[in-house]
Motif scaffolding. Structure first.
Motif, PDB file in Angstrom:
ATOM      1  N   GLN A   1       0.826  -1.206   0.000  1.00  0.00           N
ATOM      2  CA  GLN A   1       0.000   0.000   0.000  1.00  0.00           C
ATOM      3  C   GLN A   1       0.863   1.260   0.000  1.00  0.00           C
ATOM      4  OE1 GLN A   1      -3.322   0.393  -0.345  1.00  0.00           O
ATOM      5  NE2 GLN A   1      -2.966   2.589  -0.319  1.00  0.00           N
ATOM      6  N   ARG A   2       1.902   1.268   0.831  1.00  0.00           N
ATOM      7  CA  ARG A   2       2.783   2.441   0.892  1.00  0.00           C
ATOM      8  C   ARG A   2       3.554   2.607  -0.420  1.00  0.00           C
ATOM      9  NH1 ARG A   2       3.512   7.191   0.869  1.00  0.00           N
ATOM     10  NH2 ARG A   2       5.549   7.956   1.430  1.00  0.00           N
ATOM     11  N   ALA A   3       4.004   1.501  -1.009  1.00  0.00           N
ATOM     12  CA  ALA A   3       4.711   1.577  -2.295  1.00  0.00           C
ATOM     13  C   ALA A   3       3.798   2.149  -3.367  1.00  0.00           C
ATOM     14  CB  ALA A   3       5.218   0.190  -2.695  1.00  0.00           C
ATOM     15  N   TYR A   4       2.528   1.780  -3.322  1.00  0.00           N
ATOM     16  CA  TYR A   4       1.566   2.318  -4.289  1.00  0.00           C
ATOM     17  C   TYR A   4       1.382   3.823  -4.084  1.00  0.00           C
ATOM     18  CZ  TYR A   4      -2.733   2.921  -6.966  1.00  0.00           C
ATOM     19  OH  TYR A   4      -3.671   3.352  -7.862  1.00  0.00           O
ATOM     20  N   GLU A   5       1.332   4.258  -2.829  1.00  0.00           N
ATOM     21  CA  GLU A   5       1.223   5.695  -2.545  1.00  0.00           C
ATOM     22  C   GLU A   5       2.443   6.450  -3.077  1.00  0.00           C
ATOM     23  OE1 GLU A   5       0.782   5.787   1.688  1.00  0.00           O
ATOM     24  OE2 GLU A   5      -1.287   5.037   1.618  1.00  0.00           O
ATOM     25  N   ILE A   6       3.615   5.864  -2.898  1.00  0.00           N
ATOM     26  CA  ILE A   6       4.847   6.475  -3.413  1.00  0.00           C
ATOM     27  C   ILE A   6       4.777   6.573  -4.930  1.00  0.00           C
ATOM     28  CG2 ILE A   6       7.352   6.145  -3.662  1.00  0.00           C
ATOM     29  CD1 ILE A   6       7.197   4.772  -0.828  1.00  0.00           C
ATOM     30  N   TYR A   7       4.323   5.496  -5.563  1.00  0.00           N
ATOM     31  CA  TYR A   7       4.153   5.456  -7.022  1.00  0.00           C
ATOM     32  C   TYR A   7       3.230   6.588  -7.477  1.00  0.00           C
ATOM     33  CZ  TYR A   7       1.697   3.683 -11.228  1.00  0.00           C
ATOM     34  OH  TYR A   7       1.094   3.548 -12.452  1.00  0.00           O
ATOM     35  N   LEU A   8       2.112   6.767  -6.798  1.00  0.00           N
ATOM     36  CA  LEU A   8       1.181   7.840  -7.162  1.00  0.00           C
ATOM     37  C   LEU A   8       1.801   9.215  -6.923  1.00  0.00           C
ATOM     38  CD1 LEU A   8      -2.201   6.445  -5.785  1.00  0.00           C
ATOM     39  CD2 LEU A   8      -1.380   6.462  -8.163  1.00  0.00           C
ATOM     40  N   ASP A   9       2.535   9.358  -5.822  1.00  0.00           N
ATOM     41  CA  ASP A   9       3.194  10.644  -5.518  1.00  0.00           C
ATOM     42  C   ASP A   9       4.217  11.012  -6.601  1.00  0.00           C
ATOM     43  OD1 ASP A   9       1.717  10.883  -3.199  1.00  0.00           O
ATOM     44  OD2 ASP A   9       3.344  10.227  -1.871  1.00  0.00           O
ATOM     45  N   ARG A  10       4.809   9.991  -7.234  1.00  0.00           N
ATOM     46  CA  ARG A  10       5.792  10.231  -8.293  1.00  0.00           C
ATOM     47  C   ARG A  10       5.124  10.507  -9.626  1.00  0.00           C
ATOM     48  NH1 ARG A  10       7.880   6.640 -10.408  1.00  0.00           N
ATOM     49  NH2 ARG A  10       7.245   4.747  -9.398  1.00  0.00           N
TER      50      ARG A  10
END
Length: 64
Positions: A33-42
């Motif tokens: 979930q956190r990796a996905y949030e990072i992906y979206l933030d990028r």
């Protein structure tokens, strides 16, 4: 209060054993979930999945 009085009189005061706080084991789902949030933030740019996962793991490790 009784412990303070006993301590002032030089008597030994029994101590409660220190309690360990149970550690929260981070799950793959939380990291995902956190990796996905990072992906979206990028900006949802592809090809950095591993970098996102590692960053998410690192963030959880730093919280410990």
């Amino acid at each position: 209060m009784a412990q303070e009085t006993a301590a002032k009189m030089g008597k030994a005061v029994p101590q409660e054993p220190a309690r360990e706080t149970p550690r929260h084991e981070v799950t793959d789902e939380e990291i995902r979930q956190r990796a996905y949030e990072i992906y979206l933030d990028r900006g949802a740019a592809p090809s950095f999945e591993l970098d996102d996962w590692i960053q998410a793991e690192r963030e959880f490790r730093l919280k410990e």
